[in-house]
Write an enzyme that holds these catalytic residues in place. Structure first.
Site, PDB file in Angstrom:
ATOM      1  N   THR A 128       0.841  -1.175   0.000  1.00  0.00           N
ATOM      2  CA  THR A 128       0.000   0.000   0.000  1.00  0.00           C
ATOM      3  C   THR A 128       0.884   1.235   0.000  1.00  0.00           C
ATOM      4  OG1 THR A 128      -1.560  -1.234   1.384  1.00  0.00           O
ATOM      5  CG2 THR A 128      -1.847   1.130   1.344  1.00  0.00           C
ATOM      6  N   GLY A 178       1.568  -1.347   4.912  1.00  0.00           N
ATOM      7  CA  GLY A 178       2.074  -2.439   5.715  1.00  0.00           C
ATOM      8  C   GLY A 178       1.067  -3.475   6.163  1.00  0.00           C
ATOM      9  N   GLY A 179      -0.100  -3.536   5.516  1.00  0.00           N
ATOM     10  CA  GLY A 179      -1.041  -4.606   5.817  1.00  0.00           C
ATOM     11  C   GLY A 179      -1.367  -4.703   7.291  1.00  0.00           C
TER      12      GLY A 179
END
Length: 566
Positions: free
Chosen positions: A379, A461-462
């Site tokens: 992202t 970073g999920g």
């Protein structure tokens, strides 16, 4: 050493310097923060293709002076054909009987390729809705910045070429075997060896994207709606169908980004906002609320910043919030109360009584055991603020690195694989069904302080997004650190990193020694990473506006980014 950038005009922060510069130029030439963010979003889609693109989703938080913060949900739903039956016909899903089991290719949606491109790309719709809100709320007589100007930087970079970043090279090499087999990917994003084999482009190599430049030029001329209801939509739908995706023209035609009520948590000196379902915004706000509650209960003071007490409290708050998140967050219409009541359902968990109840379960001496299956994701987060006081927190993604890997030939659009968040098992929290929205790790934050400061902050970073946002916010608001120091300081991640099955507590190497030993003694399963500044732990950023007009901006040294001021 990097320092916080300060000034008295506008400010932008982005994980790539060309995106920050694009936003700065729009602000310098009279555009507002919303318009600057559209320019940044288009530019970052070109210069950081491994992390995001116009074939993905996006989410916005916008604070206009005198108005309540507005959220924009630009998440695309599953295609009308994207059903369990559709995937079963392709050999994916849970077999109905033992005899059929050998015929199945897998029990989940394929991670790459056309079958993983099953949700509408919503981010362009988000740009469109944000610009509409900008026009509606601008001062009388102000002319909006032309769309061709907003997309101009991105078009130029796509035509002229950009230098491949170190992270793009590394991720291309890591996933070369799979991505090189996806339709259109090798032609757009890989080189060739002397023997004709696909290879990753070298760091610094010039990456030109003429098809994407033509698509952005088309949008500049025809308008952003063309992505969903125009000539571009027709071509993309034909190529998606021809490639094997379940997406059709009707799915694109029916999509519009939505203005939604953001979630908010009341802290002792501020209100912090984030996106509701299908994002994990609730988790970020719960961590912040729990940290304030734990600080009051256990006497965590400003002097405790970056100590084991600080980290342990945030890590345990993360666990409590993730347990709630994973029992609740799904497509909003599936929540209690349906679409109309979904925000209220989530907001209950941010009430003072609910946070106190969760905080009472935290042991400040012993870590909660943590067998857990986290979510992945790549992202970008970006922030902008202008001289008139508008502040924007924005996030955009194609989910995994390079998304589905499917690149549409005529448009150069690489489609996301966000639909992997769906479950092919029936009657699950996130079971696949046509029209449902996938669970999103994306969640931008915005804080409105009682003293008049406004701060946009976030990260990629999920699974690490809520954790990093909590680290950055508490370092700034509770432990007296500057924006840049809060972002540069050593970080951690509870959960799995990409390509890893471990759910340990991962620490950057700067936290080795006493910190790691103390956390391990408290029961955390500690793993010290090799890197002092690990790309795995996200690319964070922040911008802040003060009541006197001063602005601050900071970017992450783990990225290729910068902070740019007018």
């Amino acid at each position: 050493m990097i320092h916080t950038r300060r000034g008295f005009g506008g400010a932008c922060a982005a994980p790539h310097h060309l995106a920050a510069q694009a936003g700065r130029d729009i602000l310098r030439d009279g555009g507002n923060a919303i318009e600057a963010m559209v320019a940044m979003a288009a530019t970052i889609a070109v210069v950081y293709p491994h992390m995001n693109g116009i074939g993905g989703d996006g989410f916005w938080l916008i604070k206009r002076p005198g108005l309540a913060p507005l959220a924009i949900d630009a998440c695309g739903p599953a295609a009308g054909l994207a059903s369990r039956e559709f995937y079963a016909a392709q050999g994916y899903g849970v077999a109905d009987d033992e005899a059929a089991a050998p015929l199945m290719n897998g029990d989940s949606i394929p991670s790459r390729g056309p079958l993983s491109a099953l949700t509408v790309a919503g981010t362009i719709g988000g740009w469109q809705e944000a610009l509409a809100f900008s026009a509606e709320t601008s001062a009388d007589g102000r002319s909006p910045v032309a769309l061709a100007t907003l997309l101009g930087h991105a078009i130029r970079h796509a035509n002229d070429g950009v230098a491949v970043s170190a992270s793009q090279k590394a991720l291309s090499e890591k996933h070369l075997a799979v991505l090189s087999q996806q339709p259109g990917f090798a032609e757009r994003y890989l080189g060739q060896s002397e023997s004709g084999e696909p290879i990753a482009l070298e760091e610094g190599a010039r990456l030109r994207q003429p098809a994407l430049a033509a698509t952005l030029s088309r949008l500049a001329d025809a308008g952003l709606d063309d992505f969903y209801r125009g000539e571009l939509a027709t071509r993309m739908a034909q190529e998606l169908e021809a490639g094997g995706s379940p997406l059709r023209l009707a799915d694109l035609n029916g999509y519009r980004a939505q203005r939604v009520t953001p979630l908010k948590v009341r802290l002792r000196d501020s209100e912090v906002y984030n996106l509701p379902a299908p994002t994990q915004g609730l988790a970020t706000l719960m961590i912040l609320g729990l940290y304030d509650e734990l600080s009051a209960r256990h006497g965590i003071s400003e002097a405790d910043g970056n100590t084991p007490r600080h980290l342990h409290a945030l890590i345990e708050a993360t666990k409590r919030s993730f347990l709630v998140r994973d029992s609740l967050i799904t497509s909003p219409e599936c929540l209690e109360g349906g679409l109309a009541g979904s925000v209220a359902t989530q907001q209950r968990h941010l009430a003072a009584e609910a946070l106190a109840e969760q905080a009472a379960r935290v042991d400040m001496q012993v870590a909660l055991g943590w067998p857990y299956e986290p979510a992945e994701g790549d992202t970008i987060w970006m922030g902008a603020t202008d001289s008139d006081g508008t502040t924007v927190s924005f996030i955009q993604s194609v989910y995994w690195e390079f998304g589905s890997g499917m690149v549409l030939p005529s448009s150069g659009v690489m489609w996301q694989n966000r639909g992997l968040a769906f479950d092919l098992e029936p009657d699950r929290l996130r079971s696949l069904a046509p029209g449902r929205k996938p669970f999103h790790t994306l969640n931008p934050s915005l804080a409105c302080f009682d003293d008049g400061r406004v701060m946009a902050f976030g990260t990629m970073g999920g699974e690490g997004q809520p954790q990093t946002q909590a680290a950055v916010f508490t370092r700034i608001a509770r432990h007296g650190m500057s924006l840049q120091d809060a972002i540069s300081a050593p970080r951690w991640l509870l959960g799995r990193t990409w390509g890893d099955v471990s759910t340990s507590l991962k620490l950057e190497s700067r936290l080795a020694g006493e910190m790691a030993q103390t956390l391990a003694a408290m029961g955390h399963e500690v793993e010290v990473l090799d890197e002092a500044f690990s790309d795995t732990l996200g690319h964070a950023g922040a911008v802040m506006r003060h009541p006197d007009g001063q602005v601050e901006a900071a970017h992450d040294p783990r990225s290729d980014g910068s902070a740019a001021l007018t």
